[in-house]
Scaffold this active site. Structure first.
Site, PDB file in Angstrom:
ATOM      1  N   ARG A  13       0.817  -1.208   0.000  1.00 17.24           N
ATOM      2  CA  ARG A  13       0.000   0.000   0.000  1.00 17.24           C
ATOM      3  C   ARG A  13       0.856   1.266   0.000  1.00 17.24           C
ATOM      4  O   ARG A  13       0.309   2.372  -0.073  1.00 17.24           O
ATOM      5  CB  ARG A  13      -0.931   0.010   1.218  1.00 17.24           C
ATOM      6  N   GLU A  66      -1.181  -8.437  -5.602  1.00 18.40           N
ATOM      7  CA  GLU A  66      -2.528  -8.918  -5.883  1.00 18.40           C
ATOM      8  C   GLU A  66      -2.529 -10.400  -6.256  1.00 18.40           C
ATOM      9  O   GLU A  66      -3.411 -11.149  -5.840  1.00 18.40           O
ATOM     10  CB  GLU A  66      -3.172  -8.086  -6.997  1.00 18.40           C
ATOM     11  N   GLN A  74      -5.947 -16.225  -2.497  1.00 19.03           N
ATOM     12  CA  GLN A  74      -5.995 -17.492  -1.756  1.00 19.03           C
ATOM     13  C   GLN A  74      -4.811 -17.679  -0.806  1.00 19.03           C
ATOM     14  O   GLN A  74      -4.492 -18.804  -0.414  1.00 19.03           O
ATOM     15  CB  GLN A  74      -6.091 -18.673  -2.730  1.00 19.03           C
ATOM     16  N   THR A  75      -4.143 -16.588  -0.433  1.00 20.93           N
ATOM     17  CA  THR A  75      -3.061 -16.651   0.546  1.00 20.93           C
ATOM     18  C   THR A  75      -3.266 -15.544   1.569  1.00 20.93           C
ATOM     19  O   THR A  75      -3.568 -14.405   1.202  1.00 20.93           O
ATOM     20  CB  THR A  75      -1.682 -16.485  -0.130  1.00 20.93           C
ATOM     21  N   LEU A  81       3.885 -19.987  -0.843  1.00 21.62           N
ATOM     22  CA  LEU A  81       2.663 -19.227  -1.080  1.00 21.62           C
ATOM     23  C   LEU A  81       1.525 -20.089  -1.612  1.00 21.62           C
ATOM     24  O   LEU A  81       0.369 -19.688  -1.572  1.00 21.62           O
ATOM     25  CB  LEU A  81       2.932 -18.079  -2.067  1.00 21.62           C
ATOM     26  N   GLY A  82       1.861 -21.275  -2.110  1.00 15.80           N
ATOM     27  CA  GLY A  82       0.832 -22.159  -2.621  1.00 15.80           C
ATOM     28  C   GLY A  82       0.356 -21.760  -4.009  1.00 15.80           C
ATOM     29  O   GLY A  82       0.662 -20.680  -4.513  1.00 15.80           O
TER      30      GLY A  82
END
Length: 322
Positions: free
Chosen positions: A73, A85, A90-91, A128-129
């Site tokens: 930010r 983004e 989903q994390t 982070l997947g």
């Protein structure tokens, strides 16, 4: 500070009184539980100026007192914002905060990321997947370099056309990088509008609300003078709201419950990519032995990754696509 979430003015904590919207009494009576008028659950819901002002005041007052501050930010760089983004899909924000600065040190701009070997990109993404997101991010940056000379476009439509960038991400990048007044929705924003304009006005939880019903309300209430900060405020309000109101996200038609990771296809997919990241090549037997994943899932995951052009097979081994 790396890995630390800073907060504006006060640490973000559960507020002492419930977060409840200021509801015009006439509208509340109209939406009584015994008889919900059709206009309460319609895409054509029109808000009076007083309703919009009351809603904006509540969101902005909360943000002024308990808004969060993240590293992403503090920048207006569209590349850095796109990175955040994609990571945030989903994390959890806490995990992204730990990886974000490290990623930007390794890949400081779109050109650097576009030219990096996929193995390096996936290695940096580890933890982070949903590793496919890393490849989409790299492809988007490659497209920016090829089509726009490394300079990100400012309009939502051209951002949306980038690989792996959908309507939400395009709107978010345009808004957060350029302060463009776009209309978009994500899980926290969805929770705010469902709660404020539907749940608290008597719409039963089992009557799921579609995004098509929420987007006109988002457009009507948008602060067009400072959309960047307005969306920050909505997201922070929604994040806190979900702590106070149970199952609010499940009241949206867009809600889908994530399947268990253990024993899943996602687990096998991650295992294949992890072995390739560590050893540059891997066989089915090696992945099964090192990761404890059954052959059927390893083969299915590898086939899907080959279909997505992330890996290829030569003889008995899998390799990353260059």
């Amino acid at each position: 500070m790396k890995g630390t979430i800073l907060f504006l003015r006060h640490s973000l904590k559960r507020i002492r009184r419930p977060i409840l919207p200021i509801l015009p009494s006439k509208f509340t009576e109209q939406c009584h539980l015994d008889k919900i008028e059709e206009t309460c659950h319609s895409t054509a819901m029109k808000l009076a100026p007083a309703e919009i002002a009351a809603f904006q005041k509540q969101i902005k007052d909360f943000y002024a007192a308990q808004g969060r501050m993240f590293a992403w930010r503090q920048t207006r760089d569209p590349y850095a914002i796109l990175v955040s983004e994609i990571m945030l899909q989903q994390t959890q924000t806490g995990r992204v905060a730990e990886k974000y600065d490290e990623w930007l040190r390794r890949f400081p701009d779109a050109e650097t990321l576009a030219k990096a070997p996929l193995a390096d990109v996936l290695s940096a993404w580890n933890g982070l997947g949903y590793n496919r997101r890393a490849k989409y991010l790299q492809q988007a940056c490659a497209a920016v370099c090829a089509q726009y000379g490394g300079t990100f476009p400012k309009d939502k439509e051209r951002l949306d056309a980038l690989p792996g960038v959908g309507p939400y991400t395009a709107g978010a990048v345009a808004t957060f990088a350029y302060n463009s007044p776009e209309v978009f929705i994500e899980t926290n924003i969805r929770s705010v509008f469902i709660y404020y304009f539907f749940t608290s006005r008597g719409v039963p939880a089992e009557q799921k609300t579609a995004d098509d019903e929420l987007l006109p309300l988002i457009a009507q209430t948008l602060d067009r003078d400072n959309p960047r900060e307005w969306y920050y405020a909505l997201m922070d309000y929604g994040a806190e709201l979900k702590k106070s109101v149970k199952h609010i996200t499940q009241q949206g038609k867009a809600y889908s419950k994530q399947s268990k990771f253990k024993g899943s296809f996602r687990e096998a997919r991650g295992a294949v990519l992890r072995q390739l990241t560590q050893h540059q090549k891997a066989s089915v037997y090696q992945i099964m032995k090192e990761e404890g994943i059954d052959e059927e899932r390893v083969v299915a995951a590898a086939n899907k990754l080959m279909e997505e052009n992330m890996i290829y097979r030569m003889d008995d081994y899998f390799y990353f696509v260059s």
